[in-house]
Design a protein around this motif. Structure first.
Motif, PDB file in Angstrom:
ATOM      1  N   PHE A  89       0.923  -1.251  -0.175  1.00  0.00           N
ATOM      2  CA  PHE A  89       0.022   0.076   0.220  1.00  0.00           C
ATOM      3  C   PHE A  89       1.060   1.241   0.077  1.00  0.00           C
ATOM      4  O   PHE A  89       0.527   2.226  -0.769  1.00  0.00           O
ATOM      5  N   TRP A  90       1.856   1.203   0.862  1.00  0.00           N
ATOM      6  CA  TRP A  90       2.811   2.400   1.083  1.00  0.00           C
ATOM      7  C   TRP A  90       3.533   2.887  -0.259  1.00  0.00           C
ATOM      8  O   TRP A  90       3.522   3.920  -0.818  1.00  0.00           O
ATOM      9  N   PHE A  91       4.290   1.817  -0.865  1.00  0.00           N
ATOM     10  CA  PHE A  91       4.857   1.967  -2.036  1.00  0.00           C
ATOM     11  C   PHE A  91       4.017   2.287  -3.389  1.00  0.00           C
ATOM     12  O   PHE A  91       4.094   2.856  -4.277  1.00  0.00           O
ATOM     13  N   LEU A  92       2.960   1.588  -3.150  1.00  0.00           N
ATOM     14  CA  LEU A  92       2.045   2.113  -4.314  1.00  0.00           C
ATOM     15  C   LEU A  92       1.463   3.428  -4.112  1.00  0.00           C
ATOM     16  O   LEU A  92       1.353   4.284  -4.997  1.00  0.00           O
ATOM     17  N   GLN A  93       1.259   3.921  -2.993  1.00  0.00           N
ATOM     18  CA  GLN A  93       0.900   5.406  -2.642  1.00  0.00           C
ATOM     19  C   GLN A  93       2.057   6.315  -3.122  1.00  0.00           C
ATOM     20  O   GLN A  93       1.578   7.354  -3.687  1.00  0.00           O
ATOM     21  N   LYS A  94       3.301   5.745  -2.898  1.00  0.00           N
ATOM     22  CA  LYS A  94       4.284   6.799  -3.259  1.00  0.00           C
ATOM     23  C   LYS A  94       4.519   6.849  -4.706  1.00  0.00           C
ATOM     24  O   LYS A  94       4.516   7.846  -5.473  1.00  0.00           O
ATOM     25  N   ALA A  95       4.031   5.654  -5.419  1.00  0.00           N
ATOM     26  CA  ALA A  95       4.034   5.687  -6.984  1.00  0.00           C
ATOM     27  C   ALA A  95       2.895   6.797  -7.459  1.00  0.00           C
ATOM     28  O   ALA A  95       3.326   7.619  -8.400  1.00  0.00           O
ATOM     29  N   VAL A  96       1.722   6.616  -6.903  1.00  0.00           N
ATOM     30  CA  VAL A  96       0.810   7.692  -7.204  1.00  0.00           C
ATOM     31  C   VAL A  96       1.044   8.867  -7.078  1.00  0.00           C
ATOM     32  O   VAL A  96       0.633   9.998  -7.858  1.00  0.00           O
ATOM     33  N   CYS A  97       1.447   9.129  -5.884  1.00  0.00           N
ATOM     34  CA  CYS A  97       2.076  10.340  -5.318  1.00  0.00           C
ATOM     35  C   CYS A  97       3.026  11.255  -6.410  1.00  0.00           C
ATOM     36  O   CYS A  97       2.723  12.386  -6.646  1.00  0.00           O
ATOM     37  N   ASP A  98       3.828  10.368  -6.746  1.00  0.00           N
ATOM     38  CA  ASP A  98       4.978  11.112  -7.557  1.00  0.00           C
ATOM     39  C   ASP A  98       4.420  11.178  -9.013  1.00  0.00           C
ATOM     40  O   ASP A  98       4.835  12.149  -9.814  1.00  0.00           O
ATOM     41  N   PHE A  99       3.482  10.306  -9.236  1.00  0.00           N
ATOM     42  CA  PHE A  99       2.797  10.813 -10.771  1.00  0.00           C
ATOM     43  C   PHE A  99       2.112  11.910 -10.691  1.00  0.00           C
ATOM     44  O   PHE A  99       2.136  12.782 -11.608  1.00  0.00           O
ATOM     45  N   VAL A 100       1.231  12.196  -9.602  1.00  0.00           N
ATOM     46  CA  VAL A 100       0.436  13.286  -9.538  1.00  0.00           C
ATOM     47  C   VAL A 100       1.392  14.689  -9.418  1.00  0.00           C
ATOM     48  O   VAL A 100       1.022  15.676 -10.160  1.00  0.00           O
ATOM     49  N   ASN A 101       2.387  14.436  -8.688  1.00  0.00           N
ATOM     50  CA  ASN A 101       3.219  15.603  -8.368  1.00  0.00           C
ATOM     51  C   ASN A 101       4.130  15.945  -9.475  1.00  0.00           C
ATOM     52  O   ASN A 101       4.354  17.011  -9.853  1.00  0.00           O
ATOM     53  N   ASN A 102       4.697  14.901 -10.000  1.00  0.00           N
ATOM     54  CA  ASN A 102       5.818  15.059 -11.082  1.00  0.00           C
ATOM     55  C   ASN A 102       5.730  14.384 -12.385  1.00  0.00           C
ATOM     56  O   ASN A 102       6.777  14.482 -13.407  1.00  0.00           O
ATOM     57  N   GLY A 103       4.486  13.581 -12.377  1.00  0.00           N
ATOM     58  CA  GLY A 103       4.475  12.966 -13.760  1.00  0.00           C
ATOM     59  C   GLY A 103       5.241  11.657 -13.946  1.00  0.00           C
ATOM     60  O   GLY A 103       5.136  11.027 -14.933  1.00  0.00           O
ATOM     61  N   GLY A 104       5.865  11.263 -12.845  1.00  0.00           N
ATOM     62  CA  GLY A 104       6.734  10.014 -12.809  1.00  0.00           C
ATOM     63  C   GLY A 104       5.615   8.786 -12.921  1.00  0.00           C
ATOM     64  O   GLY A 104       4.619   8.624 -12.032  1.00  0.00           O
ATOM     65  N   GLN A 105       6.051   7.876 -13.825  1.00  0.00           N
ATOM     66  CA  GLN A 105       5.206   6.659 -14.225  1.00  0.00           C
ATOM     67  C   GLN A 105       5.614   5.502 -13.162  1.00  0.00           C
ATOM     68  O   GLN A 105       6.732   5.646 -12.657  1.00  0.00           O
ATOM     69  N   PHE A 106       5.217   4.388 -13.029  1.00  0.00           N
ATOM     70  CA  PHE A 106       5.140   3.051 -12.082  1.00  0.00           C
ATOM     71  C   PHE A 106       5.432   1.990 -13.121  1.00  0.00           C
ATOM     72  O   PHE A 106       4.982   1.768 -14.190  1.00  0.00           O
ATOM     73  N   GLY A 107       6.392   1.134 -12.512  1.00  0.00           N
ATOM     74  CA  GLY A 107       6.753   0.034 -13.314  1.00  0.00           C
ATOM     75  C   GLY A 107       6.374  -1.330 -12.179  1.00  0.00           C
ATOM     76  O   GLY A 107       6.898  -1.185 -11.067  1.00  0.00           O
ATOM     77  N   TYR A 108       5.352  -2.304 -12.609  1.00  0.00           N
ATOM     78  CA  TYR A 108       4.826  -3.163 -11.841  1.00  0.00           C
ATOM     79  C   TYR A 108       5.545  -4.419 -12.341  1.00  0.00           C
ATOM     80  O   TYR A 108       5.415  -4.816 -13.479  1.00  0.00           O
TER      81      TYR A 108
END
Length: 211
Positions: free
Chosen positions: A36-55
C-alpha cells in the motif's frame, strides 16, 4: 503536494528511502501495509511530478490483464485513490497501466500510469524506452512453492537497467515469505537468521554493474 502515509500504525517507508539505496528490500507478513505504501508513493509521484510506475512480476501469467487488475483492488487503496486523485481505480491493458473512472458500470480508460513487466521475457524490453518510470515494485520476489527462473537475479538487474538507463529510479522488492535459497538474498549475503524484526540492514555491494 500529495504524500504517502507517514504514521506509525502501518508500514512507513520514509526512513528507508532516506538511505538512498539502489534497491529497497522489504520482508514482512501480509497486511502490514508495505505494498500500500509503495503504491501510494508511486501515485503521489505521478500526480506531483508525472513519474510513471513499473510493476514487475516473475511469470508471464502474472501480468495478464485480469491478474494485474486484482492487485489494485484493495479497498483501502481504492478509497484513498478516489479521495486523493478523483480516479476510481487502476487497470491493465496490453502491458500498460491506466487510471480509470467507472460510468454506468463500465470502466473509462484515462491517462497512462505506467507499465507491467515479466521477468520471463526481460529481453523483449531491451529495445524499448520507459523514460517516464520513476518507481518500480517487484511483488512476491521471494517464493517457496515455485522455482525461481534461471539466472533470475541477472534477469531482474538487466530489466532495471533497461527501465532506468542511468536514471535514479526507486526500486522496491516486496516479499511475504522467508526462503534461504532466494537468489536476491544470496547475492547480497543477507542472512535472515541474523536480522531482527524491525531492523534495517544496509548492504554495501559491488556487483557487475558497480557499487
Amino acid at each position: 503536494m500529495l504524500k504517502p502515509y507517514s504514521g506509525t500504525k502501518y508500514f512507513n517507508g520514509y526512513e528507508m528511502l532516506e538511505k538512498k539505496g539502489k534497491w529497497n528490500i522489504v520482508l514482512s507478513e501480509r497486511n502490514n501495509g508495505k505494498s500500500f505504501w509503495f503504491l501510494q508513493k508511486a501515485v503521489c509521484d505521478f500526480v506531483n511530478n508525472g513519474g510513471q510506475f513499473g510493476y514487475v512480476r516473475r511469470l508471464n501469467t502474472d501480468i495478464r490483464n485480469n491478474v494485474v487488475d486484482k492487485y489494485f483492488l484493495d479497498k483501502n487503496f481504492l478509497s484513498w485513490l478516489k479521495k486523493s486523485t478523483g480516479y476510481d481505480g487502476i487497470m491493465c491493458d496490453r502491458g500498460c497501466l491506466f487510471f480509470y473512472n467507472e460510468k454506468k458500470g463500465k470502466r473509462e480508460k484515462l491517462i497512462q500510469f505506467g507499465n507491467v513487466f515479466s521477468l520471463q521475457k526481460h529481453t523483449e524490453y531491451k529495445s524499448l524506452h520507459f523514460d517516464e518510470i520513476t518507481n518500480v515494485i517487484f511483488e512476491e520476489f521471494i517464493v517457496n512453492d515455485t522455482p525461481y527462473l534461471p539466472n533470475e537475479y541477472s534477469r531482474f538487474n538487466n530489466l532495471i537497467s533497461t527501465i532506468a538507463r542511468g536514471r535514479d529510479v526507486c526500486v522496491s522488492l516486496l516479499g511475504n515469505s522467508v526462503a534461504r535459497d532466494c537468489p536476491y538474498l544470496l547475492e547480497y549475503g543477507i542472512n535472515l537468521q541474523k536480522v531482527k524484526q524491525n531492523e534495517m540492514v544496509i548492504i554495501d555491494h559491488n556487483g557487475t554493474n558497480g557499487k
